[in-house]
Design a protein around this motif. Sequence first.
Motif, PDB file in Angstrom:
ATOM      1  N   LYS A  25      -4.991  -1.345  -5.985  1.00  0.00           N
ATOM      2  CA  LYS A  25      -5.496  -0.866  -4.695  1.00  0.00           C
ATOM      3  C   LYS A  25      -6.766  -1.604  -4.302  1.00  0.00           C
ATOM      4  CE  LYS A  25      -3.652   3.892  -4.695  1.00  0.00           C
ATOM      5  NZ  LYS A  25      -3.203   4.003  -3.294  1.00  0.00           N
TER       6      LYS A  25
ATOM      7  N   ILE B   8     -20.704  -1.423   0.690  1.00  0.00           N
ATOM      8  CA  ILE B   8     -19.314  -1.198   0.285  1.00  0.00           C
ATOM      9  C   ILE B   8     -18.727  -2.476  -0.305  1.00  0.00           C
ATOM     10  CG2 ILE B   8     -16.998  -0.720   1.150  1.00  0.00           C
ATOM     11  CD1 ILE B   8     -18.694   1.784   0.780  1.00  0.00           C
TER      12      ILE B   8
ATOM     13  N   SER C 196      -7.250   6.061  -1.122  1.00  0.00           N
ATOM     14  CA  SER C 196      -8.083   4.880  -0.915  1.00  0.00           C
ATOM     15  C   SER C 196      -9.356   4.914  -1.756  1.00  0.00           C
ATOM     16  CB  SER C 196      -8.484   4.771   0.564  1.00  0.00           C
ATOM     17  OG  SER C 196      -9.465   3.769   0.745  1.00  0.00           O
TER      18      SER C 196
ATOM     19  N   SER D 203      -8.992   2.369   7.601  1.00  0.00           N
ATOM     20  CA  SER D 203      -8.617   0.959   7.499  1.00  0.00           C
ATOM     21  C   SER D 203      -7.834   0.655   6.249  1.00  0.00           C
ATOM     22  CB  SER D 203      -9.868   0.070   7.436  1.00  0.00           C
ATOM     23  OG  SER D 203     -10.582   0.157   8.606  1.00  0.00           O
ATOM     24  N   ASP D 204      -8.178   1.341   5.191  1.00  0.00           N
ATOM     25  CA  ASP D 204      -7.640   0.971   3.880  1.00  0.00           C
ATOM     26  C   ASP D 204      -6.385   1.735   3.485  1.00  0.00           C
ATOM     27  OD1 ASP D 204      -8.261   1.420   0.479  1.00  0.00           O
ATOM     28  OD2 ASP D 204      -7.932  -0.553   1.379  1.00  0.00           O
TER      29      ASP D 204
ATOM     30  N   ASP E 146      -6.158  -4.945  -2.889  1.00  0.00           N
ATOM     31  CA  ASP E 146      -5.595  -4.901  -1.533  1.00  0.00           C
ATOM     32  C   ASP E 146      -6.492  -4.186  -0.541  1.00  0.00           C
ATOM     33  OD1 ASP E 146      -1.980  -4.790  -2.204  1.00  0.00           O
ATOM     34  OD2 ASP E 146      -3.319  -6.438  -1.673  1.00  0.00           O
ATOM     35  N   THR E 147      -7.748  -3.993  -0.900  1.00  0.00           N
ATOM     36  CA  THR E 147      -8.687  -3.305  -0.001  1.00  0.00           C
ATOM     37  C   THR E 147      -8.706  -3.970   1.362  1.00  0.00           C
ATOM     38  OG1 THR E 147     -10.126  -2.577  -1.795  1.00  0.00           O
ATOM     39  CG2 THR E 147     -11.121  -2.717   0.385  1.00  0.00           C
ATOM     40  N   ARG E 148      -8.564  -3.144   2.403  1.00  0.00           N
ATOM     41  CA  ARG E 148      -8.679  -3.686   3.754  1.00  0.00           C
ATOM     42  C   ARG E 148      -9.895  -3.040   4.396  1.00  0.00           C
ATOM     43  NH1 ARG E 148      -4.685  -3.521   8.975  1.00  0.00           N
ATOM     44  NH2 ARG E 148      -5.404  -1.366   9.027  1.00  0.00           N
ATOM     45  N   LEU E 149     -10.904  -3.855   4.642  1.00  0.00           N
ATOM     46  CA  LEU E 149     -12.168  -3.323   5.146  1.00  0.00           C
ATOM     47  C   LEU E 149     -12.207  -3.350   6.674  1.00  0.00           C
ATOM     48  CD1 LEU E 149     -14.621  -5.059   2.656  1.00  0.00           C
ATOM     49  CD2 LEU E 149     -14.097  -2.612   2.751  1.00  0.00           C
ATOM     50  N   PRO E 150     -12.972  -2.442   7.274  1.00  0.00           N
ATOM     51  CA  PRO E 150     -13.147  -2.478   8.721  1.00  0.00           C
ATOM     52  C   PRO E 150     -14.227  -3.493   9.095  1.00  0.00           C
ATOM     53  CG  PRO E 150     -14.396  -0.666   7.810  1.00  0.00           C
ATOM     54  CD  PRO E 150     -13.709  -1.328   6.644  1.00  0.00           C
ATOM     55  N   ASP E 151     -14.417  -3.707  10.398  1.00  0.00           N
ATOM     56  CA  ASP E 151     -15.573  -4.469  10.869  1.00  0.00           C
ATOM     57  C   ASP E 151     -16.751  -3.503  10.974  1.00  0.00           C
ATOM     58  OD1 ASP E 151     -14.408  -4.596  14.381  1.00  0.00           O
ATOM     59  OD2 ASP E 151     -15.007  -2.919  13.100  1.00  0.00           O
TER      60      ASP E 151
ATOM     61  N   LYS F 267       0.834  -1.210   0.000  1.00  0.00           N
ATOM     62  CA  LYS F 267       0.000   0.000   0.000  1.00  0.00           C
ATOM     63  C   LYS F 267       0.866   1.256   0.000  1.00  0.00           C
ATOM     64  CE  LYS F 267      -4.192  -1.819   2.246  1.00  0.00           C
ATOM     65  NZ  LYS F 267      -5.258  -1.194   1.454  1.00  0.00           N
TER      66      LYS F 267
ATOM     67  N   TYR G  44     -13.642   3.476   6.786  1.00  0.00           N
ATOM     68  CA  TYR G  44     -13.170   2.813   5.554  1.00  0.00           C
ATOM     69  C   TYR G  44     -11.845   3.414   5.107  1.00  0.00           C
ATOM     70  CZ  TYR G  44     -17.853   0.842   5.258  1.00  0.00           C
ATOM     71  OH  TYR G  44     -19.008   0.179   5.540  1.00  0.00           O
ATOM     72  N   ASN G  45     -11.728   4.723   5.225  1.00  0.00           N
ATOM     73  CA  ASN G  45     -10.494   5.413   4.848  1.00  0.00           C
ATOM     74  C   ASN G  45      -9.342   4.994   5.749  1.00  0.00           C
ATOM     75  OD1 ASN G  45     -11.104   7.770   2.771  1.00  0.00           O
ATOM     76  ND2 ASN G  45     -12.838   7.632   4.137  1.00  0.00           N
TER      77      ASN G  45
ATOM     78  N   VAL H  99     -11.756   2.745  -1.795  1.00  0.00           N
ATOM     79  CA  VAL H  99     -12.912   2.359  -0.974  1.00  0.00           C
ATOM     80  C   VAL H  99     -13.271   3.489  -0.010  1.00  0.00           C
ATOM     81  CG1 VAL H  99     -11.610   1.145   0.847  1.00  0.00           C
ATOM     82  CG2 VAL H  99     -13.960   0.530   0.395  1.00  0.00           C
ATOM     83  N   GLY H 100     -12.249   4.203   0.468  1.00  0.00           N
ATOM     84  CA  GLY H 100     -12.495   5.343   1.338  1.00  0.00           C
ATOM     85  C   GLY H 100     -13.253   6.437   0.613  1.00  0.00           C
TER      86      GLY H 100
ATOM     87  N   LEU I 130     -21.439  -1.630   5.556  1.00  0.00           N
ATOM     88  CA  LEU I 130     -20.385  -2.515   5.061  1.00  0.00           C
ATOM     89  C   LEU I 130     -20.851  -3.363   3.880  1.00  0.00           C
ATOM     90  CD1 LEU I 130     -17.477  -3.538   5.484  1.00  0.00           C
ATOM     91  CD2 LEU I 130     -18.368  -5.112   7.206  1.00  0.00           C
TER      92      LEU I 130
END
Lengths: 397, 404
Positions: free
Chosen positions: B22, B46, B270, A264-265, B25-30, A22, A261-262, B272-273, B43
Motif C-alpha cells: 500500500k 506526509i 489507507s 486520494s489514496d 502505491d501511495t497516491r498523494l494529493p496536491d 488498490k 490524503y484519505n 497515509v490517510g 504535504l
Amino acid sequence: MSTERPFRIAVSDDALALLKRKLNDARFPDEVDEAAWDYGVPLADVKRLVGRWKDGYDWRTHENTLNKLPMFTRDIEVEGYGTLDVHYVHQRSTVEGAIPLLFVHGWPGSFIEVTKILPLLTAGGPGHPSFHVVAPSLPGFAWSSPVLKRGFSGKQYAELFNKLMISLGYDEYVTQGGDWGYYVTRFLAGLHGPLNVKASHTNFPLASAPTFWASPVQYLKHLILPYTALELQWLGNLQEFLTRGRGYFLQHSTRPQTIGYNLSDSPVGMLAWIYEKLVLWSDSYPWTDDEVLTWLSIYWFSRAGPAASVRIYFEVGGTADTPWVMPRPNVPFGASYFPKDSGNVHAGECNVVFESEHTSGGHFAAFENPQGLVDDLRKMFGKEGPAAGIVPGHSGF
Amino acid sequence: MPEETPFKIAVPDDALSLLQRKLADTRLPDEVEGAGWDYGTPLSDIKRLVDRWRGGYDWHAHERELNQHLPMFTRDIEVDGFGVLNMHYVHKKSKVAGAVPVLFVHGWPGSFIEVSKILPLLTAGGAGHPSFHVVAPSLPGFGWSEAAHKPGFRGTHYAELFNKLMLSLGYSEYVTQGGDWGHVITRILASQYGPKHVKASHTNMPICSTDIFGTFRNNPLRFAKYLLTPYTPREREGMARSRMFQKTGMGYFAQQSTRPQTLGYNLGDSPVGLLAWIYEKIGPGTDNYPWTDDEVLTWISIYWFSRAGPSASTRIYYELSKSEEVFRTPRTSVPVGISFFPKEVFHAPRELLRAELNVVFESEHDAGGHFAAYEKPEALVDDLRRMFGRGGPAAGVVPGHSGF
C-alpha cells in the motif's frame, strides 16, 4: 483568439492498473452488529461496490459514453489567480434563439449531472423554450485544473464562469445550480447581473449565512412562522443534517487537506465518503452500482484528484465565525423545491418570480428528476412564464 | 496472585507486506501554496513520513522494544449486555508491596504506549516518594483489545469493564489517572464505583460538564465564586486555545461522533490517510514535543496493526456523544487531582472545576500539552507522588497501599 480545445476523457492504463491494485488490496473495517446506516455506510454496500469496481465494472465503456458529451477545455484568466484550464460540456440547441444557460454542479456531483437534462433542454419544440447549455466542472473537479493559491471564493467563481460564458459568445444568459452551484450562481447573479446574468434558477435555495451556518440552534429556535408540510420536511432534513450529517462539512471547512490524503489514496475510503451522500441526499433514487461507480470514477480519475474538490468548503469559509455572505441579486429568481433536500423557508432575500414544489426528489434534482426540473425551467422561461424573453434575442423559440 | 495470560505483539508477515504494498502505491494529493498547517497536515511532513515508513522504519525493532519494556497481558472480561471482551493491558507491579494501585486510561489518538515513560517512574521504589502498581489497558477497539460488537457501548460499560479488570487483578481499591477519553472514563468510573473501589482520581485534561445548572445546585456557593472570580491570565490563554480548537480543529470530532464507519473505510484502507488523520492531532497537540519520525510511525502503526483495525477506535466518539456522557461528565465526591498543562487543547475554568468536583490537588505547569504522560513524564509522576505521598492531600487513600 479562442483557446477552446475539444476534450475527451482518456484515463491512462497506468491509472487503471493502480486502481485495480488498490482495490485488490482493500482492507475493510469491522462493523457493529446490525449497524445498518446508523454509523455510516454499511459494510455490505461497500464490499459489494468494491467487488464490482474491481471486477465487472468497465471504466472504458463509461468513458466512451461520457465522451459522447460535447466536451471542451478552455483557458480562462481570473484576477490574482492566473490562468485556469476549465473543462466543460457545451451543447447548442438547433433552435438559434435558444436561451443560453449555465449549469453549475456541486459536491459530490460533477458535470455528469447535466447528462439527463441536456437532451431535454436543447430539444426544440413549439410548446416549450429550448436552451444552449454550458456545464463546466468547478476548478479542482473532474478535468478542470485546481486552484493552488488560497482565497478562491465566490467572487472568483463568478468571474471565472462569467468569462467562460462571454468567451463562448453568451454575453447574456441564465443560470441553474444546486449545492455549490447555488452558491456560485448567487454570486454570478449578484456580481454580474443583470448585465450578463439575466435570471437564476436553483433547486437548493439556501438563505444567507448568518441565519443558518452561524447559529443553527438559534435559527431553529426562532423560526416562528407556521410551516407547510414541505417546510416541516425541510426542517426535519435540516435537523438531521445538524445532528448527524454535518461531519463532512466541518471536516472539509476546517481541514480539507487531512481528509484529502484519505480520499486520494483509498478508493474504498473515497467510495464510502461520497456514496454516503449519494444515498442519504437523494430521494430513494435507484442507483445502479455502475452509475455510482461512474460518479466515483470521475472523482478518482479527476485531473487534480479528489482532495482538491473539498477545498471549496474551506475557501468560502463555512465555519461559525466566518459565515458565508452571499450577495443579494437583482435578477429574477426561480426555485424548485424538492422534499428530500435541505431547503430554506423562502429564499426571502431574492426576487423570486417562480416557485415549484415537488412531491418527490432530493439533492441531485437534475439527475433524479430531470423531467421535473426541465419542466420547471420551461415554465419559468417559456411564453407566459415569469421570466419569458429575459435574454434579449433568445426567447428559446 | 491472579493468573495472567502474557501477551506479546506479533504482527504477521503478510500484514507487513500488505502495508508495504500500500505504501508503495501511495497516491498523494496536491497542496495549496504556502498552506502550512492551515488546511490540515502538511504535504511535506506526509511525504517525509511515508518515505521513512517505506524504507528505514523497522516495525520489528519497535515491536521488540514494546514487548521488552512493557509487561503485557490479555484477559477476558464480561460486560453486561456485551458478552466477553478480550482485553489487552500493561501490568507492572512495584517491588514495594504496599504500592498504590493505579489504573491509567489513555485516549484517542493515543494508546497504551502513553504509559511507557511513566511506568518505570511510577513503579520505582524510593524512600521519599510513593510507588505504584500500574495497570494500563487498551480501550476496547484500540491496541490489541477486542472491540465491542454491539451498539451502545457507553461510558457506564467502560467503567464496568475497567472496574472488573482491576478487581480481577486483585485490586479492589485503587486510584485512576487519565486524559482525553481517559478523563471521561475515569470520571464515570469514580462516579459509579467510587468511593468503594475508586478512591481517588487524577487527570491532566479536566473538562467541565455542560450541566451547569447541576453544578450550581450541587455547590451553589462555589458556583457563585466561579461567577464572581475573574479569570487568571493562564485561564484566559487556555480558553483562547480551546476556542481556536473548537473553531478549527473539531472536524474529526464531528465526523467520528456521527458517521465513524464512513470515516473508518478510509482509516482502515489507507496508511497515509491514517497517518495524516492522527498526525494532525499529535503533531500540533503537544508543546513542541520533538517527535522523531519513528516515534510517530510507531504510534500510527499501533493503530494500523491493531486487533480491531483503526476504524473501531473512532466509535467511542459516536457512542459517548449519543449518550451525552462526553458532554455531561458526572459529578463525583471522590477526591480529584488536576495537573494543568498550558498547551492542552481542552481547558476549563479552575473555579468551575472546584465547584463541580472535590478537587484536593492542583498543579500548574509552564510547559506540556495534551499528551502529558508522554511529553512530561517526570512532571506528571512528580504530581502523582505529591498528591499521594506522605502529607499529600490523598495520602493513604487506598487502605494498606500507602505507596511505601
